[in-house]
Design a protein around this motif. Structure first.
Motif, mmCIF file in Angstrom:
data_model
loop_
_atom_site.group_PDB
_atom_site.id
_atom_site.type_symbol
_atom_site.label_atom_id
_atom_site.label_comp_id
_atom_site.label_asym_id
_atom_site.label_seq_id
_atom_site.Cartn_x
_atom_site.Cartn_y
_atom_site.Cartn_z
ATOM 1 N N ILE A 26 63.110 48.267 46.438
ATOM 2 C CA ILE A 26 61.773 47.630 46.568
ATOM 3 C C ILE A 26 61.873 47.223 47.788
ATOM 4 O O ILE A 26 62.621 46.584 48.350
ATOM 5 C CB ILE A 26 61.494 46.630 45.432
ATOM 6 C CG1 ILE A 26 60.133 46.117 45.570
ATOM 7 C CG2 ILE A 26 62.412 45.732 45.507
ATOM 8 C CD1 ILE A 26 59.549 45.141 44.367
ATOM 9 N N LEU A 28 60.369 44.484 50.409
ATOM 10 C CA LEU A 28 59.826 43.030 50.544
ATOM 11 C C LEU A 28 60.043 42.491 51.810
ATOM 12 O O LEU A 28 60.761 42.904 52.652
ATOM 13 C CB LEU A 28 60.897 42.455 49.547
ATOM 14 C CG LEU A 28 60.999 42.525 47.888
ATOM 15 C CD1 LEU A 28 62.259 41.574 47.436
ATOM 16 C CD2 LEU A 28 59.768 42.072 47.441
ATOM 17 N N LEU A 30 60.947 39.447 53.837
ATOM 18 C CA LEU A 30 61.529 37.856 53.409
ATOM 19 C C LEU A 30 61.330 37.214 54.628
ATOM 20 O O LEU A 30 61.276 37.360 55.659
ATOM 21 C CB LEU A 30 63.014 38.263 53.431
ATOM 22 C CG LEU A 30 63.423 39.134 51.927
ATOM 23 C CD1 LEU A 30 65.148 39.203 52.073
ATOM 24 C CD2 LEU A 30 62.993 38.545 50.740
ATOM 25 N N LYS A 31 61.260 35.841 54.224
ATOM 26 C CA LYS A 31 61.054 34.830 55.078
ATOM 27 C C LYS A 31 62.515 34.656 55.974
ATOM 28 O O LYS A 31 63.482 35.134 55.341
ATOM 29 C CB LYS A 31 60.736 33.475 54.441
ATOM 30 C CG LYS A 31 59.334 33.542 53.749
ATOM 31 C CD LYS A 31 58.851 32.059 53.486
ATOM 32 C CE LYS A 31 57.661 32.184 52.816
ATOM 33 N NZ LYS A 31 57.590 32.146 51.330
ATOM 34 N N PRO A 255 69.899 32.005 41.501
ATOM 35 C CA PRO A 255 70.603 31.853 42.646
ATOM 36 C C PRO A 255 71.024 30.547 43.229
ATOM 37 O O PRO A 255 70.154 29.921 43.371
ATOM 38 C CB PRO A 255 69.755 32.881 43.651
ATOM 39 C CG PRO A 255 68.786 33.581 42.643
ATOM 40 C CD PRO A 255 68.578 32.750 41.486
ATOM 41 N N THR B 685 63.937 33.328 43.502
ATOM 42 C CA THR B 685 64.683 32.798 44.766
ATOM 43 C C THR B 685 64.986 34.054 45.535
ATOM 44 O O THR B 685 65.938 34.599 44.972
ATOM 45 C CB THR B 685 65.844 31.799 44.345
ATOM 46 O OG1 THR B 685 65.127 30.947 43.387
ATOM 47 C CG2 THR B 685 66.341 31.158 45.678
ATOM 48 N N PHE B 686 64.331 34.305 46.814
ATOM 49 C CA PHE B 686 64.924 35.286 47.714
ATOM 50 C C PHE B 686 65.602 34.749 48.741
ATOM 51 O O PHE B 686 65.237 33.720 49.228
ATOM 52 C CB PHE B 686 63.653 36.220 48.016
ATOM 53 C CG PHE B 686 62.959 36.909 46.884
ATOM 54 C CD1 PHE B 686 63.504 37.241 45.814
ATOM 55 C CD2 PHE B 686 61.744 37.457 47.347
ATOM 56 C CE1 PHE B 686 62.712 37.926 44.711
ATOM 57 C CE2 PHE B 686 61.019 38.086 46.140
ATOM 58 C CZ PHE B 686 61.614 38.413 45.039
ATOM 59 N N ARG B 704 64.380 26.953 46.025
ATOM 60 C CA ARG B 704 64.394 27.607 44.680
ATOM 61 C C ARG B 704 63.051 28.061 44.227
ATOM 62 O O ARG B 704 61.860 27.261 44.153
ATOM 63 C CB ARG B 704 65.107 26.635 43.557
ATOM 64 C CG ARG B 704 64.924 27.281 42.263
ATOM 65 C CD ARG B 704 65.710 26.407 41.130
ATOM 66 N NE ARG B 704 67.314 26.249 41.278
ATOM 67 C CZ ARG B 704 67.733 25.829 40.339
ATOM 68 N NH1 ARG B 704 67.415 25.473 39.206
ATOM 69 N NH2 ARG B 704 69.233 25.476 40.426
ATOM 70 N N ALA B 706 60.932 29.823 45.254
ATOM 71 C CA ALA B 706 59.680 29.881 46.227
ATOM 72 C C ALA B 706 58.917 31.016 46.295
ATOM 73 O O ALA B 706 57.677 31.319 46.886
ATOM 74 C CB ALA B 706 60.221 29.388 47.529
ATOM 75 N N GLU B 707 59.431 32.102 45.808
ATOM 76 C CA GLU B 707 59.012 33.470 46.085
ATOM 77 C C GLU B 707 58.457 33.936 44.468
ATOM 78 O O GLU B 707 58.686 33.464 43.458
ATOM 79 C CB GLU B 707 60.041 34.555 46.524
ATOM 80 C CG GLU B 707 60.496 34.133 47.757
ATOM 81 C CD GLU B 707 59.450 34.060 48.874
ATOM 82 O OE1 GLU B 707 58.592 34.909 49.008
ATOM 83 O OE2 GLU B 707 59.677 33.493 50.004
ATOM 84 N N PRO B 710 56.846 40.994 41.618
ATOM 85 C CA PRO B 710 55.375 41.682 41.719
ATOM 86 C C PRO B 710 54.825 41.198 40.179
ATOM 87 O O PRO B 710 55.363 40.950 39.183
ATOM 88 C CB PRO B 710 55.807 43.017 41.638
ATOM 89 C CG PRO B 710 57.137 43.156 42.168
ATOM 90 C CD PRO B 710 57.768 42.064 41.690
#
Lengths: 290, 783
Positions: A26, A28, A30-31, A255, B685-686, B704, B706-707, B710
């Motif tokens: 996928i 994405l 990312l920040k 995570p 969380t990414f 934590r 924050a994203e 979909p």
């Protein structure tokens, strides 16, 4: 973690319930966070030039090696003497001890790093870390066998855990000249919570998928490193393992950042560890287990 | 401990005599009409049926046992009895003194009504000062397209506004942003601790054995408590008292059979219902030999027996037993629930109804390896509740309806016992200390009508929680390291918490079709689940409040407008809520929640809030029925040491959530149903960066949750084809063809970040989706 067996049990369970599940890539956006200093340094009981590597952190999808951080002053103390590590000429960011250096058991090692500017932190910042070099706990031997049903070669270890002391083990595997354990997720680790003082008669440490990873042949030589690590490094291994293996909403917690032991907001780990090695020669092929 | 129980028992049984020893003679008060409301075909009592005296504002509702009581003026009255899905009944009576009258309502069937509007017959009672209640009958649940053809009440509840699956396909659910363990799930009043089969993809509730399901979203009546977010009250059928009958089905993954009927006479009925899956039939199709080797199934069994001694006394015994089994050459795992309820209904007088129940529930699991190997092990855990309660409904006059009672629960948790198997085992035996506690409560609540427009509900619940020995507790320092270990002797009460839990509601009837409602409720929660994953898994254990764990507390206010259109064919409601939570439990990073004696050191405490606006339109118009729901809501949390002490989104924060459920009877023999679900993707969380260590590329996270994943959406469809009904044919069959996720949307279940194979420095994001289109065929029958 109770055992490899338990982990495989959960994995199989997940596999059976979720056999309809599919994975696809996928895209994405990312920040990105500010770059930070990253320390990756190990002192072991081996006699050699030990390396402390300094890099910066980068964007998650920066698909290239992180640049080394040059010009730092890296000092290492074993409580008796303090040395300054020399930066490599050929590989910027790699700082080495002399070739005849070895870590001493039961010593507290301290690392200090100055004169680096990374992200929004200047050269006057000091980064420190310390690690206790735990003594070797000698295990007896390793063997290999093959589990036909899962098409898996297993590496089993024999040895006794000393009673009434908290031990943290980390295991790395090499097959002939090829390192299997190139990442944390290909290593094995355990503390002795559930087997303090007991004899492990063939505890399962590695499972190698014969079709997807490696198929052993007669004559293959396996070498397993048994590292005694301190608790902060153990927690780092656990975090690094969990953050780089598959996560699911059923079995995984949220995570989290892998907990390091470097001060002042730097990432990574500095660890002093004792190592001993166990060897076995494989004599069988898969067909011998039919 | 046993002495406590005896005292409680004696107290409960004698309570009504102390309180109502002096019942006033009939002459000094209005006469009362009372009795049971039943289904005319099966004799099942009807819960929440309404009665109303024509040309007045007087009315009442049948209680969870189908009992009603209403004071009426002497002389001639016309009473209307109504219940959704049933023909209304009108009774013309001349009342001079107390009157006992049982009412039977005839279900509306397709033969009776080809095209009609069933008036005055809606789900939401405009005058009831209780909010956020969703009531769903088993018959409605059955009509809705089901995942793999397995009709599942919890999956239908998840289609209601403010309710969501904890993760795709899960029978864990979140109500108004709360955690799945903040829902009190009751099956015939016994607590169900893990309502999921097969990793939660199916719930433990077999719809064939169920009468109806009521969900109270936070505004929980004073008679219940112990959870912050909701009460899910599942009631089993009592069993057909008119004739022996059966229902059953053969589906894609399971078969089921329910038998019910009178025993010797109408006074005694039974129900027995069983289900067994054969999901593992599909495993051989897997490409993975290890998966093909697995056995995986569940079965469950519901049984109920009830006996009516007279209109005054009735006894129910009901139970549930279910088990999931996972087995292969190497290992075995089993888990399941058991519940038992023994209830005694007694009518002391036409104005005083009581129910005394004994409830037992148990959840346990065990797993281990089959091989006798050095790392062979066997691991078991279980939790058990034993409870006693007495609930009373008192109807002093037409304007007041009082409920009061007392409850006590004994929790006995064995959080884990693991030992090595075989003579060469390397493992020490580890037995975590049992966690024993009492949870008591007394409550009283009055629902009062003032004039023709205003109804009030005001009540108080007092809950008392006690940790008792034999037990162990730890003292922790600021770094959560153990500084002291305290042990307690058997029977010692070593910690006590209590709380007053006010509950209140207000309704103002703006006109005959519109009302405004508002409510407030406070609830305490003393038991919670040790789980830091969003979905639920069978190994999760529960733990209680303790010297280190304060009870969780929630305050919720809500307000809304409700209106009936087209004679009640459309039922529209808008509800806003705000909920504040204190002492909320979260877990530290990489928490070790299983087999950890010092579990409490892994906990982090904080607070949370949630708010939202829920719209719901239910319709029942001619051959069409269903609902449309939309919710806008937010849910946030903060806990010490998590996310740098900053607020973060609850994993169950879904700002937009929409469900559309449509059922249509095309003819007597063909009906179809569709539902469409859409909600904002779950918070996730990414990584915001990476670093290299030991050959691994390790992600760096900032905030934590924050994203988001979909957005989620899917459509399910089903068509039901029935046999032509003929009076001479006893056997009726129907085929149900359904598809789950009809347009095959690949909804993200989880997104993982991983290193690309054979690339040392390249990473990528991978989405896992569980299901594409899932077709199913089921054959159902009844006789």
């Amino acid at each position: 973690m109770i055992s490899k067996a338990y982990k495989y049990l959960l994995l199989l369970l997940a596999g059976s319930f979720l056999f309809t599940a599919c994975e696809e890539e996928i895209s994405l956006d990312l920040k990105s966070d500010n770059p930070r200093l990253v320390v990756d340094g190990f002192i072991t009981t081996d006699t050699m030039a030990h390396r402390v590597r300094l890099t910066t952190s980068g964007g998650y999808f920066d698909n290239k090696p992180m640049a080394g951080v040059s010009g730092a002053v890296v000092s290492l103390s074993d409580g008796v003497e303090t040395i300054i590590l020399a930066e490599s000429d050929t590989s910027p960011g790699d700082y080495f001890t002399p070739d005849d250096y070895y870590g001493k058991q039961n010593h507290l090692y301290k690392l200090a790093i100055t004169n680096v500017a990374v992200g929004n932190k200047g050269r006057d910042e000091v980064y420190t870390a310390e690690s206790f070099l735990n003594p070797i706990v000698k295990m007896d031997s390793i063997t290999v066998d093959y589990l036909k049903i899962w098409k898996m070669w297993r590496v089993l270890m024999y040895g006794r855990d000393p009673k009434n002391e908290k031990n943290h083990y980390w295991f790395r595997l090499k097959i002939n000249d090829w390192w299997y354990s190139t990442e944390y997720r290909f290593t094995s680790y355990a503390d002795d919570t559930y087997f303090d003082g007991n004899y492990a008669e063939g505890v399962w440490l590695f499972g190698l998928n014969a079709e997807e990873e490696v198929d052993l042949k007669p004559g293959d030589r396996l070498m397993m490193e048994c590292w005694m690590v301190d608790e902060p490094f153990y927690n780092f291994i656990n975090g690094a393992y969990q953050e780089t293996e598959y996560k699911s909403p059923i079995f995984s917690g949220p995570p989290a950042n892998v907990p390091g032991n470097i001060s002042n907001g730097a990432l990574g780990i500095f660890a002093a560890c004792s190592i001993h090695r166990l060897y076995t020669d494989n004599t069988k092929s898969r067909e011998d287990f039919d | 401990m046993r002495v406590d129980y005896l005292i409680m028992l004696v107290f409960l049984l004698w309570l009504p005599f102390f309180t109502f020893a002096g019942e006033l003679p009939t002459m000094d008060r209005l006469p009362v009409v009372s009795g049971y409301i039943r289904d005319a075909r099966t004799g099942e009592t009807l819960i929440g049926a309404t009665l109303h005296i024509r040309d007045t504002n007087r009315g009442a509702v049948s209680n969870p046992y189908g009992f009603y009581s209403l004071a009426v003026n002497r002389g001639e009255v016309i009473m209307m009895f109504t219940f959704l899905g049933y023909e209304p009944v009108e009774k013309r009576l001349t009342v001079t003194s107390d009157l006992s009258m049982n009412i039977e309502l005839e279900p509306v069937t397709s033969q009776i009504s080809e095209v009609r509007i069933v008036g005055n017959n809606t789900q939401t009672r405009l005058d009831d000062p209780l909010m956020g209640v969703q009531k769903i009958h088993a018959a409605t649940i059955k009509e809705i397209p089901a995942f793999m053809g397995e009709v599942d009440p919890i999956k239908v509840i998840q289609l209601m506004p403010g309710v969501q699956a904890a993760s795709e396909g899960s029978s864990g659910f979140s109500v108004r942003g709360g955690n799945p363990d903040q829902n009190l799930v009751l099956l015939d009043e016994a607590i169900v601790y893990n309502a999921g089969h097969l990793m939660g993809f199916f719930s433990v509730f077999n719809n064939d054995a169920i009468k109806e399901v009521n969900l109270y979203k936070g505004d929980i009546p004073a008679r219940s408590g112990g959870r912050l977010a909701s009460l899910l009250d599942v009631r089993m059928k009592d069993g057909n008292s008119r004739k022996f009958s059966g229902t059953g089905g053969i589906g894609s993954i399971s078969s089921r059979l329910t038998l019910e009927g009178p025993v010797f006479s109408e006074k005694t009925t039974f129900l027995a219902s069983g289900r067994r899956t054969y999901a593992d039939l599909f495993l051989p199709f897997s490409s993975d030999e290890a998966v093909r080797d697995n056995k995986l199934y569940f079965y469950d069994f519901n049984a109920k027996l009830n006996h009516t001694f007279s209109d005054y006394d009735r006894i129910f015994v009901s139970g549930y037993f279910g088990r999931d089994v996972f087995d292969n050459t190497y290992s075995r795992m089993e888990f399941g629930n058991k519940t038992l309820s023994v209830r005694w209904n007694h009518v002391y007088s036409p104005r005083l109804f009581s129910n005394v129940s004994f409830n037992f529930s148990n959840y346990d699991y065990l797993l281990g390896t089959n091989e006798e190997h050095t790392d062979g092990f066997r691991w078991a855990a279980n939790m058990e509740d034993t409870g006693l309660k007495a609930d009373f409904n008192y109807y002093p006059n037409a304007s007041h309806s009082i409920t009061f009672g007392a409850q006590t629960l004994f929790h006995n948790i064995m959080p884990g016992h693991v030992r090595g198997t075989g003579s060469t085992s390397m493992y020490n035996e580890l037995r975590l200390p049992r966690n024993l506690s009492y949870e008591h409560a007394v409550y009283a609540e009055n629902t009062q009508k003032i004039g023709s427009r205003v109804s009030l509900r005001y009540g108080m619940r007092f809950s008392l929680f006690q940790n008792v020995g034999k037990g162990t507790s730890y003292r922790f320092d600021d770094d959560y390291k153990v500084t002291d270990t305290l042990t307690y002797k058997k029977g010692d009460v070593f910690n006590t918490y209590y709380g007053f839990e006010p509950r209140a509601g207000f309704t103002y009837l703006i006109n005959q079709k519109t009302s405004f409602k508002a409510s407030y409720s406070r609830t305490y929660q003393y038991m919670q689940m040790a789980s830091n994953s969003t979905g639920t898994m069978p190994l999760d254990i529960w733990f209680s409040a303790s010297p280190n764990v304060k009870p969780q507390l929630s305050d919720q206010v809500s307000a809304g407008f409700f209106r009936h259109f087209l004679d009640g064919a459309f039922d529209v409601g808008v509800e806003a809520f705000y909920k504040n939570m204190d002492n909320a439990v979260d877990f530290k990073d990489y928490a070790e929640l299983l087999l950890n004696e010092r579990l409490e050191g892994e906990l982090r405490f904080g607070r949370g809030y949630a708010y939202g606006l829920e719209f719901l339109t239910r319709f029942n118009y001619g051959r069409w029925n269903g609902w449309v729901g939309y919710t806008y809501s937010r849910s946030k949390r903060q806990a010490d040491g998590i996310n740098n002490d900053n607020w973060y989104l609850s994993p169950y924060d879904h700002p937009h959530d929409c469900s559309i459920v449509i059922m249509h009877n095309l003819s007597q023999r063909v009906s179809f149903a569709a539902n469409w679900v859409y909600f904002s993707g779950s918070p996730a969380t990414f990584p915001v960066g990476r670093f290299e260590s030991g050959g691994s590329i390790i992600p760096i996270y900032s905030q934590r949750n924050a994203e988001r994943l979909p957005d989620y959406h899917r459509m399910d469809l089903s068509v039901t084809l029935r046999n032509r009904e003929r009076p001479e044919r006893k056997w009726q069959g129907e085929w149900v063809f359904s598809t789950y996720n009809t347009y095959g949307r690949k909804n993200a279940w989880v997104i993982n970040f991983e290193k690309q194979e054979n690339e040392q420095y390249a990473t990528r994001a991978m989405k896992t989706y569980l299901f594409s289109i899932v077709p199913a065929v089921t054959y159902n029958f009844k006789f």
